[in-house]
Design a protein around this motif. Sequence first.
Motif, mmCIF file in Angstrom:
data_model
loop_
_atom_site.group_PDB
_atom_site.id
_atom_site.type_symbol
_atom_site.label_atom_id
_atom_site.label_comp_id
_atom_site.label_asym_id
_atom_site.label_seq_id
_atom_site.Cartn_x
_atom_site.Cartn_y
_atom_site.Cartn_z
ATOM 1 N N VAL A 148 23.981 -94.457 44.915
ATOM 2 C CA VAL A 148 25.320 -95.038 44.754
ATOM 3 C C VAL A 148 25.782 -95.802 45.983
ATOM 4 O O VAL A 148 26.819 -96.480 45.938
ATOM 5 N N SER A 149 25.025 -95.717 47.086
ATOM 6 C CA SER A 149 25.505 -96.344 48.321
ATOM 7 C C SER A 149 24.547 -97.371 48.919
ATOM 8 O O SER A 149 24.942 -98.101 49.834
ATOM 9 N N TYR A 150 23.310 -97.465 48.430
ATOM 10 C CA TYR A 150 22.343 -98.314 49.126
ATOM 11 C C TYR A 150 22.701 -99.798 49.060
ATOM 12 O O TYR A 150 22.282 -100.581 49.927
ATOM 13 N N LYS A 151 23.499 -100.190 48.082
ATOM 14 C CA LYS A 151 23.939 -101.581 48.002
ATOM 15 C C LYS A 151 25.329 -101.787 48.617
ATOM 16 O O LYS A 151 25.812 -102.912 48.677
ATOM 17 N N GLU A 152 25.945 -100.712 49.064
ATOM 18 C CA GLU A 152 27.298 -100.792 49.600
ATOM 19 C C GLU A 152 27.270 -101.130 51.094
ATOM 20 O O GLU A 152 26.414 -100.653 51.832
ATOM 21 N N LYS A 153 28.244 -101.923 51.519
ATOM 22 C CA LYS A 153 28.304 -102.339 52.923
ATOM 23 C C LYS A 153 28.605 -101.170 53.851
ATOM 24 O O LYS A 153 28.189 -101.171 55.017
ATOM 25 N N PHE A 154 29.304 -100.156 53.354
ATOM 26 C CA PHE A 154 29.677 -99.047 54.242
ATOM 27 C C PHE A 154 28.487 -98.211 54.683
ATOM 28 O O PHE A 154 28.580 -97.449 55.634
ATOM 29 N N LEU A 155 27.351 -98.375 54.009
ATOM 30 C CA LEU A 155 26.172 -97.608 54.399
ATOM 31 C C LEU A 155 25.604 -98.092 55.726
ATOM 32 O O LEU A 155 25.013 -97.314 56.484
ATOM 33 N N THR A 156 25.799 -99.373 56.043
ATOM 34 C CA THR A 156 25.260 -99.936 57.277
ATOM 35 C C THR A 156 26.340 -100.399 58.255
ATOM 36 O O THR A 156 26.035 -100.674 59.411
ATOM 37 N N ASP A 157 27.582 -100.499 57.797
ATOM 38 C CA ASP A 157 28.671 -100.941 58.665
ATOM 39 C C ASP A 157 29.855 -100.018 58.441
ATOM 40 O O ASP A 157 30.502 -100.051 57.386
ATOM 41 N N THR A 158 30.164 -99.185 59.433
ATOM 42 C CA THR A 158 31.177 -98.151 59.263
ATOM 43 C C THR A 158 32.585 -98.698 59.086
ATOM 44 O O THR A 158 33.463 -97.975 58.606
ATOM 45 N N LYS A 159 32.838 -99.965 59.450
ATOM 46 C CA LYS A 159 34.174 -100.538 59.223
ATOM 47 C C LYS A 159 34.532 -100.527 57.750
ATOM 48 O O LYS A 159 35.703 -100.449 57.382
ATOM 49 N N TYR A 160 33.521 -100.601 56.894
ATOM 50 C CA TYR A 160 33.770 -100.656 55.458
ATOM 51 C C TYR A 160 34.118 -99.290 54.869
ATOM 52 O O TYR A 160 34.387 -99.202 53.673
ATOM 53 N N TYR A 161 34.112 -98.241 55.677
ATOM 54 C CA TYR A 161 34.737 -96.995 55.242
ATOM 55 C C TYR A 161 36.222 -97.207 54.989
ATOM 56 O O TYR A 161 36.820 -96.508 54.165
ATOM 57 N N TRP A 162 36.823 -98.167 55.739
ATOM 58 C CA TRP A 162 38.277 -98.294 55.770
ATOM 59 C C TRP A 162 38.788 -99.644 55.284
ATOM 60 O O TRP A 162 39.958 -99.738 54.876
ATOM 61 N N LEU A 163 37.984 -100.713 55.372
ATOM 62 C CA LEU A 163 38.453 -102.033 54.959
ATOM 63 C C LEU A 163 38.885 -102.016 53.497
ATOM 64 O O LEU A 163 38.164 -101.529 52.632
ATOM 65 N N GLY A 164 40.048 -102.564 53.235
ATOM 66 C CA GLY A 164 40.611 -102.578 51.892
ATOM 67 C C GLY A 164 41.612 -101.473 51.663
ATOM 68 O O GLY A 164 42.309 -101.471 50.646
ATOM 69 N N CYS A 165 41.711 -100.548 52.609
ATOM 70 C CA CYS A 165 42.682 -99.463 52.501
ATOM 71 C C CYS A 165 44.000 -99.926 53.101
ATOM 72 O O CYS A 165 44.103 -100.123 54.316
#
Length: 269
Positions: free
Chosen positions: A90-107
């Motif tokens: 569920v995460s290998y195509k997600e940006k947050f897997l390689t860039d931790t900023k995407y844990y929060w971007l959009g919040c």
Amino acid sequence: MVSTSYTLTEFLGRSSIPWPALAFAFAVPVARWILEATTFQAVGATLVLPNTKKTDKPVAEDDLQTLKKYKESFFKLTVYLTFTIWAISVSYKEKFLTDTKYYWLGCTKLPCDFFVSQGLYLLYCAEMGYYMQGIPSLIFWEHRRKDFWEQIAHHVVTLFLIIYSYSVNFMKVGCAVFLVHDVNDIFMEAAQMARYAGKQTLCTALFVTFMLTWFASRIYYLPAYIIRSCLTEPITVSLCIVLLLDCSSLGSTQPDTLTPECNEQDACL
């Protein structure tokens, strides 16, 4: 993060335990009972119990206890392997897997209002349900070990963190936490199984692998990336969002008066 304008009704609705988690909490013990009575029992009896076909002696109580612990480790290995594969899928195509900023971007408010995939949502429900049933399983089902109370405390704290992170929609960073914990528990349970089966060389090899993955995931990656991101990046990302909004407004009205900070706004993304 920029705004916290959720109503009380919305927050309480978000904070409730989702029904799929309750379904997993009831389904996991049923699946475990079936597997332990069939596959785990057959494999464990072959590898753990002594050959009693040529003797009338009953199986010793110690051997039966070892078989019980073998089946417990077999079940946990199955769970951790399933969760690890699920988290990767569920995460290998997600940006947050390689860039931790995407844990929060959009919040833009709490609970975070960004999109979470159905696969990640169901993974969260499965992990939540697993630890919900894990507490009574430790008390009434599993072999009582020396670290029983430590395990109870671990399950209670873990369940609280999963429910809290679900309620505020920190599921992206939560997925990363699941992954770094579950992946090396696979090798720990496999090493336990090898020890119960008397395969000492295999046990040593698996334990060394467990230690290597433990240092890589929990000692290095968890603090260096995930905890660091949790402590610093929500503030940074929130400031970037405010800056981008201000620059967008300024640029639409006074395109020739953009500040140097506005010209560097791509650094936020």
